[in-house]
Design a protein around this motif. Structure first.
Motif, PDB file in Angstrom:
ATOM      1  N   VAL A  49       0.839  -1.195   0.000  1.00 58.29           N
ATOM      2  CA  VAL A  49       0.000   0.000   0.000  1.00 58.29           C
ATOM      3  C   VAL A  49       0.877   1.249   0.000  1.00 58.29           C
ATOM      4  N   LEU A  50       1.889   1.265   0.857  1.00 57.36           N
ATOM      5  CA  LEU A  50       2.790   2.417   0.903  1.00 57.36           C
ATOM      6  C   LEU A  50       3.547   2.565  -0.412  1.00 57.36           C
ATOM      7  N   GLY A  51       3.924   1.441  -1.029  1.00 54.35           N
ATOM      8  CA  GLY A  51       4.602   1.505  -2.323  1.00 54.35           C
ATOM      9  C   GLY A  51       3.716   2.126  -3.386  1.00 54.35           C
ATOM     10  N   MET A  52       2.436   1.766  -3.392  1.00 50.99           N
ATOM     11  CA  MET A  52       1.492   2.361  -4.343  1.00 50.99           C
ATOM     12  C   MET A  52       1.330   3.857  -4.086  1.00 50.99           C
ATOM     13  N   TYR A  53       1.209   4.224  -2.809  1.00 44.19           N
ATOM     14  CA  TYR A  53       1.105   5.645  -2.466  1.00 44.19           C
ATOM     15  C   TYR A  53       2.335   6.407  -2.956  1.00 44.19           C
ATOM     16  N   HIS A  54       3.508   5.803  -2.787  1.00 44.25           N
ATOM     17  CA  HIS A  54       4.750   6.469  -3.178  1.00 44.25           C
ATOM     18  C   HIS A  54       4.775   6.730  -4.692  1.00 44.25           C
TER      19      HIS A  54
ATOM     20  N   ARG B 198       5.374   9.970  -8.875  1.00 47.04           N
ATOM     21  CA  ARG B 198       5.291   9.873 -10.337  1.00 47.04           C
ATOM     22  C   ARG B 198       4.084  10.622 -10.893  1.00 47.04           C
ATOM     23  N   ALA B 199       2.917  10.388 -10.267  1.00 44.98           N
ATOM     24  CA  ALA B 199       1.699  11.037 -10.756  1.00 44.98           C
ATOM     25  C   ALA B 199       1.463  12.400 -10.115  1.00 44.98           C
ATOM     26  N   LYS B 200       2.302  12.762  -9.146  1.00 44.08           N
ATOM     27  CA  LYS B 200       2.209  14.062  -8.462  1.00 44.08           C
ATOM     28  C   LYS B 200       0.857  14.249  -7.765  1.00 44.08           C
ATOM     29  N   LEU B 201       0.317  13.170  -7.220  1.00 42.27           N
ATOM     30  CA  LEU B 201      -0.953  13.237  -6.492  1.00 42.27           C
ATOM     31  C   LEU B 201      -0.655  13.350  -4.994  1.00 42.27           C
ATOM     32  N   GLU B 202      -0.445  14.575  -4.545  1.00 41.56           N
ATOM     33  CA  GLU B 202      -0.094  14.819  -3.146  1.00 41.56           C
ATOM     34  C   GLU B 202      -1.211  14.415  -2.182  1.00 41.56           C
ATOM     35  N   TYR B 203      -2.389  14.263  -2.731  1.00 39.20           N
ATOM     36  CA  TYR B 203      -3.541  13.842  -1.928  1.00 39.20           C
ATOM     37  C   TYR B 203      -3.248  12.543  -1.172  1.00 39.20           C
TER      38      TYR B 203
END
Length: 304
Positions: A109-114, A119-124
């Motif tokens: 999960v943390l890897g996906m968030y990272h 990469r996608a610049k989704l700071e959310y």
């Protein structure tokens, strides 16, 4: 007349214990008015603040009674794994790989968030908080789909699904019905379940499960005492000494064990290095973000 419940409990001791732990945790949270952001798993709290204990607290915590009932009902149905001794499953297998599921699904999960943040610049996703045991539930659903594809999964006594289709059907169903459901958390459980079911992650024994549990418990206490004001009486944790122990043990693991298991055992070593790296990269951005937003919004909860 149906079968007495006591026999089902005796057939599923590990599942019963997990249900008892999750229920007791929910009661404690309700009595102490603990918020989901205090116990949930988020990128910012783990990577930026080093609160590794959230890998454990997030898995066994639930936001609402309904959230708890849904996850525990599914878990009870999946506890059939404990009775499959003839298929190289059983209670010992269940305990060993539940430990792996809790650990690896949280890491994934943390890897996906990272990836989404960098990469996608989704700071959310920096402050999205995942809470719940369903990562593990989806993991076991997937393992059964691989190992026992002809089995049917009964949910809540109302819905019967072919186990081979259940992981992705449940993923889509929960995402539609429950908007707060953690799609990434459930997907992480499914992916880890396939890794275990296909034998990519294997080699666990009672000895290594007990050893891994010991290191997880040690890391839990160390990170809890290091990053919070919570202190255990008569117990003082020296972080330098623990880090040396982890380093020496991980070196032994690399020589004696397979790559997959050694990666699991050296979890705290890797997370410490990752925390240092990402904290340096994120500290400037987080501090500037805090100055711009005077009224900080509460993190969004996702039901895992």
């Amino acid at each position: 007349m149906g079968r007495p419940l006591i026999y089902d409990i005796l057939d599923r001791p590990a599942s019963t214990c997990v249900i008892a732990i999750c229920s007791a945790t929910w009661l404690y949270i309700q009595q102490r008015n603990v918020g989901y952001s205090d116990v949930g798993l988020s990128y910012e709290s783990v990577i930026s603040q080093g609160q590794y204990w959230r890998f454990i607290t997030s898995a066994f915590s639930h936001i609402s009674f309904l959230h708890l009932v849904f996850n525990m009902s599914a878990l009870w149905s999946l506890g059939v794994v404990e009775s499959f001794n003839d298929y190289n499953l059983g209670t010992a297998y269940y305990i060993q790989y539940t430990t792996i599921l809790v650990l690896l699904s949280g890491l994934m999960v943390l890897g996906m968030y990272h990836v989404l943040i960098t990469r996608a610049k989704l700071e959310y996703y920096r402050r999205v908080t995942a809470v719940g045991y369903s990562c593990v539930v989806f993991g076991w659903m997937t393992i059964l789909a691989v190992r026992q594809p002809s089995l049917k999964l009964n949910l809540f006594g109302l819905l019967s699904l072919p186990i081979s289709l259940a992981p992705f059907e449940s993923l889509i169903f929960t995402s539609i019905i429950v908007p707060q459901a953690s799609f990434l958390g459930h997907l992480a459980g499914i992916l880890v379940g396939y890794l275990i079911g296909w034998g990519v992650v294997q080699g666990m024994t009672i000895y290594w499960a007990a050893t891994l549990t010991f290191w997880i418990a040690l890391g839990f206490v160390w990170s809890l005492s290091r990053t919070t004001s919570f202190q255990l009486p008569y117990l003082e944790v020296d972080s330098v000494y623990i880090y040396k122990l982890v380093r020496s043990f991980s070196n032994f693991a690399r020589k004696q064990l397979g790559v997959a298991l050694s990666l699991v055992i050296t979890f705290w070593d890797i997370m410490k290095l990752a925390s240092t790296f990402f904290q340096k990269r994120c500290s400037i951005e987080i501090s500037s973000h805090a100055r711009i937003q005077t009224n900080t919004r509460a993190p969004r909860a996702e039901l895992a």
